[in-house]
Design a protein around this motif. Structure first.
Motif, short mmCIF file in Angstrom:
data_model
loop_
_atom_site.label_atom_id
_atom_site.label_comp_id
_atom_site.label_asym_id
_atom_site.label_seq_id
_atom_site.Cartn_x
_atom_site.Cartn_y
_atom_site.Cartn_z
N ASN A 54 0.86 -1.17 0.00
CA ASN A 54 0.00 0.00 0.00
C ASN A 54 0.90 1.23 0.00
OD1 ASN A 54 -1.85 2.06 0.51
ND2 ASN A 54 -2.81 1.05 2.25
N GLN A 84 0.43 5.54 -0.59
CA GLN A 84 -0.48 6.64 -0.88
C GLN A 84 0.27 7.95 -0.80
OE1 GLN A 84 -4.45 6.34 0.82
NE2 GLN A 84 -4.12 4.21 1.46
N GLN A 92 -5.41 20.38 6.48
CA GLN A 92 -6.23 19.29 5.98
C GLN A 92 -5.42 18.35 5.08
OE1 GLN A 92 -9.76 18.61 6.53
NE2 GLN A 92 -9.05 16.68 5.64
N LEU A 93 -5.45 17.07 5.37
CA LEU A 93 -4.77 16.05 4.56
C LEU A 93 -5.73 15.51 3.51
CD1 LEU A 93 -2.78 14.03 7.22
CD2 LEU A 93 -1.82 14.79 5.05
N ASN A 125 -6.17 12.94 0.26
CA ASN A 125 -5.63 11.78 -0.43
C ASN A 125 -5.53 12.07 -1.93
OD1 ASN A 125 -5.28 9.16 -1.61
ND2 ASN A 125 -6.02 8.27 0.30
N GLU A 150 2.43 1.08 3.63
CA GLU A 150 2.15 -0.03 4.53
C GLU A 150 3.00 -1.21 4.09
OE1 GLU A 150 -1.81 -1.59 4.46
OE2 GLU A 150 -1.48 -2.88 6.19
N ASN A 161 -0.73 -5.58 6.31
CA ASN A 161 -2.07 -5.88 5.79
C ASN A 161 -3.19 -5.44 6.73
OD1 ASN A 161 -3.44 -6.85 3.52
ND2 ASN A 161 -3.99 -8.74 4.57
N THR A 162 -2.97 -4.33 7.46
CA THR A 162 -4.00 -3.82 8.36
C THR A 162 -4.45 -2.42 7.98
OG1 THR A 162 -2.39 -2.84 9.87
CG2 THR A 162 -3.07 -5.12 10.30
N GLY A 163 -3.79 -1.79 7.05
CA GLY A 163 -4.09 -0.40 6.70
C GLY A 163 -3.25 0.61 7.46
N PHE A 168 4.28 7.24 7.58
CA PHE A 168 4.47 8.46 6.79
C PHE A 168 5.94 8.87 6.73
CE2 PHE A 168 0.31 10.47 5.90
CZ PHE A 168 -0.52 9.56 6.53
N TYR A 211 -8.82 5.31 12.49
CA TYR A 211 -7.44 5.50 12.93
C TYR A 211 -7.33 6.84 13.68
CZ TYR A 211 -6.97 2.66 8.61
OH TYR A 211 -7.11 1.74 7.60
N TYR A 245 -4.20 9.40 14.57
CA TYR A 245 -2.80 9.74 14.34
C TYR A 245 -2.42 10.96 15.16
CZ TYR A 245 -2.36 6.71 10.18
OH TYR A 245 -2.29 5.64 9.33
N PRO A 275 2.42 12.36 10.16
CA PRO A 275 1.54 11.75 11.17
C PRO A 275 2.07 10.39 11.62
CG PRO A 275 0.26 12.61 9.32
CD PRO A 275 1.70 12.65 8.90
N LEU A 295 0.77 6.82 13.65
CA LEU A 295 -0.42 6.11 14.11
C LEU A 295 -0.37 5.86 15.61
CD1 LEU A 295 -3.07 4.59 13.21
CD2 LEU A 295 -1.67 2.52 13.29
N GLN A 324 -5.61 1.94 15.97
CA GLN A 324 -6.47 1.60 14.84
C GLN A 324 -7.57 0.67 15.32
OE1 GLN A 324 -4.43 -0.37 11.62
NE2 GLN A 324 -6.32 -1.05 10.65
N VAL A 353 -7.14 -3.02 16.49
CA VAL A 353 -6.26 -3.78 15.61
C VAL A 353 -4.80 -3.54 15.96
CG1 VAL A 353 -5.50 -4.06 13.21
CG2 VAL A 353 -7.93 -3.73 13.73
N ASP A 354 -4.46 -2.28 16.26
CA ASP A 354 -3.07 -1.91 16.54
C ASP A 354 -3.06 -0.75 17.50
OD1 ASP A 354 -0.11 -1.56 14.43
OD2 ASP A 354 -0.43 -0.89 16.48
N SER A 394 -9.86 -2.73 6.11
CA SER A 394 -8.56 -2.77 6.78
C SER A 394 -7.40 -2.69 5.79
CB SER A 394 -8.43 -4.04 7.62
OG SER A 394 -8.51 -5.18 6.79
N GLN A 395 -7.68 -2.75 4.49
CA GLN A 395 -6.60 -2.59 3.52
C GLN A 395 -6.35 -1.12 3.20
OE1 GLN A 395 -8.47 -5.65 3.28
NE2 GLN A 395 -6.52 -6.22 4.20
N GLY A 396 -7.12 -0.24 3.83
CA GLY A 396 -6.87 1.18 3.68
C GLY A 396 -7.49 1.82 2.46
N TYR A 436 -9.00 5.92 2.19
CA TYR A 436 -8.45 6.61 3.36
C TYR A 436 -8.83 8.08 3.32
CZ TYR A 436 -4.93 5.16 6.87
OH TYR A 436 -4.30 4.72 7.99
N PHE A 439 -9.01 11.68 5.91
CA PHE A 439 -8.67 12.31 7.18
C PHE A 439 -9.67 13.39 7.54
CE2 PHE A 439 -4.58 10.89 8.76
CZ PHE A 439 -4.06 10.18 7.70
N GLY A 440 -9.86 13.59 8.85
CA GLY A 440 -10.59 14.73 9.36
C GLY A 440 -9.67 15.95 9.41
#
Lengths: 111, 114
Positions: A31, A33, A42-43, A45, A90, A95-97, A101, B33, B35, B43, B45, B48, B55-56, B98-100, B103, B105-106
């Motif tokens: 993964n 991005q 603001q982030l 994607n 990732e 494999n969790t997302g 960074f 998530y 961050y 950022p 993490l 999650q 999860v993490d 969960s593979q993202g 994605y 963000f706020g």
């Protein structure tokens, strides 16, 4: 853990110029991005690009997973492109997302 | 579709006080998530969630930070007691799975500890 290095750390462009931002990573990834953080924090994607090439308007990105790098191209830059560009990855073992960074490239586009 | 909602937008507290942040993800996004972004850095993490399960949380300072997502929708992140080094922007993000994928963000909560 995986290392994510972005270059250059800072970039100043004149409006209309083109630029290339680079992201190197130290382990295999499933993964990758690219994000743009605007001056208000603001982030956004930009691309989900674990491999191959994608284009969206004036932006395009290429990831060569076997050589562990990704490139973000900005053409005909505009002042609204200013901000910080982050690459996030990732690892293939995760494999969790969970994204790791890089430190970011700060871009300033002058009118 | 509505984005990821966070509140408050800004918070200033004294060290040793407690603070809580709230996040409401995009409807239908199973993964949430939190961050932490320190000034000048990318950022990092903290925790999650997949639905309402963790999860993490390997990088969450558990002696002072806690988070919950009781009904698998919105989430709160709490710091108690706060330290000066907790000054940062706290970002919430959500993804479809969960593979993202997807994605988002706020806008984040900017915390200043004085």
């Amino acid at each position: 853990g995986i290392q994510v290095e972005q270059s250059p750390p800072d970039l100043i462009l004149q409006e209309g110029a083109n630029s290339t931002l680079r992201c190197n990573f130290s382990d295999s990834v499933n993964n990758l991005q690219w994000f743009h953080q605007n001056p208000w924090g603001q982030l956004i994607n930009l691309f989900y690009i674990p491999s191959g090439t994608k284009q969206n308007g004036r932006l395009s990105a290429t990831t060569v997973a076997t050589e562990r790098y990704s490139l973000l191209y900005i053409s005909s830059s505009q002042t609204t492109d200013s901000g910080v560009y982050f690459c996030a990855v990732e690892t293939s073992s995760s494999n969790t997302g969970k994204l790791i960074f890089g430190q970011g490239t700060t871009l300033q586009v002058k009118p | 579709e509505a984005g990821v909602a966070q509140s408050p937008r800004y918070k200033i507290i004294e060290k040793r006080q407690s603070v809580a942040f709230w996040c409401n993800p995009i409807s239908g996004h199973a993964t949430l998530y939190w961050y932490q972004q320190i000034l000048g850095q990318g950022p990092k993490l903290l925790i999650q969630f997949q639905n309402n399960g963790v999860v993490d949380d390997s990088q969450l300072p558990k002696d002072r930070f806690s988070a919950e997502r009781l009904k698998g929708v919105d989430s709160t992140l709490k710091i108690q007691p706060a330290k000066l080094e907790d000054s940062a922007v706290y970002l919430c993000a959500s993804s479809l799975d969960s593979q993202g994928y997807g994605y988002t963000f706020g806008s984040g909560t900017r915390l200043t500890v004085v």
